[in-house]
Design an enzyme around this catalytic site. Sequence first.
Site, PDB file in Angstrom:
ATOM      1  N   GLU A  99       5.424  13.033  -6.623  1.00 45.80           N
ATOM      2  CA  GLU A  99       4.639  12.120  -7.408  1.00 45.80           C
ATOM      3  C   GLU A  99       3.277  12.885  -8.192  1.00 45.80           C
ATOM      4  O   GLU A  99       2.946  13.696  -7.472  1.00 45.80           O
ATOM      5  CB  GLU A  99       4.135  11.117  -6.548  1.00 45.80           C
ATOM      6  CG  GLU A  99       5.466  10.150  -6.175  1.00 45.80           C
ATOM      7  CD  GLU A  99       4.837   8.978  -5.434  1.00 45.80           C
ATOM      8  OE1 GLU A  99       5.707   8.095  -5.316  1.00 45.80           O
ATOM      9  OE2 GLU A  99       3.936   8.985  -4.806  1.00 45.80           O
ATOM     10  N   CYS A 112      -3.707  13.954 -11.260  1.00 44.78           N
ATOM     11  CA  CYS A 112      -3.431  14.499  -9.645  1.00 44.78           C
ATOM     12  C   CYS A 112      -2.062  15.048  -9.714  1.00 44.78           C
ATOM     13  O   CYS A 112      -1.242  14.357  -9.579  1.00 44.78           O
ATOM     14  CB  CYS A 112      -3.869  13.488  -8.874  1.00 44.78           C
ATOM     15  SG  CYS A 112      -3.713  13.633  -7.036  1.00 44.78           S
ATOM     16  N   CYS A 119       4.986  17.653   2.931  1.00 45.18           N
ATOM     17  CA  CYS A 119       4.006  18.721   3.367  1.00 45.18           C
ATOM     18  C   CYS A 119       4.124  19.070   4.868  1.00 45.18           C
ATOM     19  O   CYS A 119       4.699  18.174   5.653  1.00 45.18           O
ATOM     20  CB  CYS A 119       2.643  18.089   3.001  1.00 45.18           C
ATOM     21  SG  CYS A 119       1.131  19.267   3.685  1.00 45.18           S
ATOM     22  N   CYS A 123      -1.332  15.739   8.553  1.00 50.05           N
ATOM     23  CA  CYS A 123      -2.554  14.847   8.807  1.00 50.05           C
ATOM     24  C   CYS A 123      -2.359  13.620   9.226  1.00 50.05           C
ATOM     25  O   CYS A 123      -1.366  13.000   8.536  1.00 50.05           O
ATOM     26  CB  CYS A 123      -3.565  15.100   7.690  1.00 50.05           C
ATOM     27  SG  CYS A 123      -3.804  16.746   7.039  1.00 50.05           S
ATOM     28  N   CYS A 126      -2.357  10.709   6.331  1.00 46.04           N
ATOM     29  CA  CYS A 126      -1.503  10.767   5.091  1.00 46.04           C
ATOM     30  C   CYS A 126      -0.201  10.406   5.044  1.00 46.04           C
ATOM     31  O   CYS A 126       0.573  10.687   5.832  1.00 46.04           O
ATOM     32  CB  CYS A 126      -1.895  12.364   4.731  1.00 46.04           C
ATOM     33  SG  CYS A 126      -0.924  12.988   3.264  1.00 46.04           S
ATOM     34  N   CYS A 337      -5.603   8.184  -3.016  1.00 49.22           N
ATOM     35  CA  CYS A 337      -5.482   9.426  -2.155  1.00 49.22           C
ATOM     36  C   CYS A 337      -4.912   9.112  -0.853  1.00 49.22           C
ATOM     37  O   CYS A 337      -5.367   8.031  -0.151  1.00 49.22           O
ATOM     38  CB  CYS A 337      -7.236   9.881  -1.836  1.00 49.22           C
ATOM     39  SG  CYS A 337      -7.304  11.313  -1.240  1.00 49.22           S
TER      40      CYS A 337
END
Lengths: 344, 221
Positions: A99, A112, A119, A123, A126, A337
């Site tokens: 994305e 962005c 990933c 975290c 996230c 975010c």
Amino acid sequence: MPETGKPNVLKPLFGMTLEELSALVKEEGLPGFTARQIADWLYRKEIREISEMTNLPVRAREMLSEKYRFGTSEPVKVSASADGTRKYLFGAGNMKFIETAYIPDRDRATLCVSSQVGCKMGCLFCMTGKQGFQGNLTAGEIVNQLCSIPEWHQVTNIVYMGMGEPFDNLEQVLKSLEILTAPWGMAMSPRRITVSTIGIIPGMREFLEKSQCHLAVSLHTPFDAERRNLMPVQNVYPVQEVVDEIRRHDFSGQRRVSFEYIMFDGLNDTPDHVKELARMLHGLPCRVNLIRFHPIPGTPLTGTPDQRITEFRDALTAKGVFTTIRASRGLDIQAACGLLSTMN
Amino acid sequence: MKSWADISWTRAVVSENLKIAESAYLLKFPRTFDFQAGQVVALGTDPDLAPRLYSIASGEQDPFVDILFTEKSGGSLTPMLSRLKPGDSLMVSKPFGTFTKIQPGSVLVAAGTGLAPFMSVLKSGKARGATVIHGASYPEFFYFDEYLEETLKEKYLRCCSRVAGGDWFHGRVTAFIEQWKGLDPGRKHYLCGSAEMVVQTRDRLISRGVPFKNIDAEIFF
Ligand SMILES: Cc1cc2nc3c(=O)[nH]c(=O)nc-3n(C[C@H](O)[C@H](O)[C@H](O)COP(=O)(O)OP(=O)(O)OC[C@H]3O[C@@H](n4cnc5c(N)ncnc54)[C@H](O)[C@@H]3O)c2cc1C
Ligand code: SF4
């Protein structure tokens, strides 16, 4: 999607640096200056086929088309937010997707971009982290996120804050930065590009040595035990060591470092945090960017209310730390975010 | 980790490199440094090749450093590591990392080679009263099972995702956690393994009432 009639086995030209293009034209027996001509078509013009590189001899175009494809790909989906933010979905091979968020704002428009499919960093707050890791993006796939959206020429700033940890894919990220900033590439000022990391120290060090782009570090709490609960990377690269490394580089000039700080209610928003943050960042020319937390499914975390975010900003400012609050954008399309993810 | 140029390292001479299961190796070299159980070292065979991180699997006082690793086909370092013979030399960084604060009485959850830091903690006598939950695809990947059975007895729990029938839970660690009757949200839980395993196990623990403050993790990224 591949260009019409061009199977994906052909190597993409898009994403190659001038050095790589020079080696390519040499291998193909083409004159040396052809490399710059190809770079110009790839990174400055809006064509999508090798056959459209009209200042190359027809024979050269035919020869190139036998082994290479242009290499850009169009987004497969777009979602538009009420606030003007747009989220693009791009294919990244083998049923994988990434994305990209386009965020227009008065006199600027920020893109962005993602650097990985998923990933590995895990975290707690996230959505991408929940998706796990499916692969690294190539430099071409990173730059394509800019060149294949209709707003390409409106984009004034690029932030590497989408899916993935850029310094876990350092080689391709550095290559993409070269393409974006080189005079033979897109010639963007490095001052308009920010790469965001959770603090992979060796990668960050190499980035700071090789690139002039800005750095953003996801800090989220200055306390070791707390950060380990939020971000497992703290066990390998503690944030104090990240800050120590940053202090070895020069941020007194035009290059900037900022610290991202998502605010979690009752967790990292106390006076002790203000005190410790001020101590940790004392004397470092930097900015702290406070971010509202937008809960993801199943999270045990909640966001700090706006009023307390403002108080936190004021308390940090009073201690001499330049602090701002980031506006939340694209919430209604999950483009804010930490919300980017292609997990179904 | 990108380059050897800016980290401090020494050369070690390989004492032993045992193949302990399909694609899994236990590499040993003499310990010439102090470390804390839970720390990692960067290893390499060639200064031009990017270093990779490995958890130390041996005890703090052991004369040899043990590294438990699996060979990744197409990987840049592990195929070289698996070919190392006694007497060959290896590049080893100083130990670092802070996955070292494991408290007595904790639950240590690992998948595959994620067992390594917990072996170090156990062998260093730092995990009194710990429960170990180890997940593997096949029983041959229950590394150090004899040691763990003898040391931990009923506090050594195994999950095997591909083979049913043994004295283990048939399924993944995540499925085990979902139904585990011994789960105590008040205990500290330490997780180690791939990102996928850590994230999914953490989600299951949280959904079963373990506060996230009682969960710490090391990801083999
Ligand atoms: C803190 C830490 C501790 C570690 N401890 C150990 C340990 O004790 N034992 C051990 O065996 N390994 C450990 N690792 C992993 C190790 O550092 C190497 O990444 C691994 O051995 C692969 O190295 P390689 O060079 O052979 O493969 P690479 O060349 O890095 O990769 C091989 C292939 O696997 C893919 N790949 C790499 N990493 C991942 C991933 N995380 N998820 C999905 N695909 C991936 C690559 O894209 C490539 O196709 C640890 C990692 C970290 C960060
Ligand atoms: S916050 Fe960044 S580094 Fe952490 S899991 Fe999400 S994408 Fe990865």
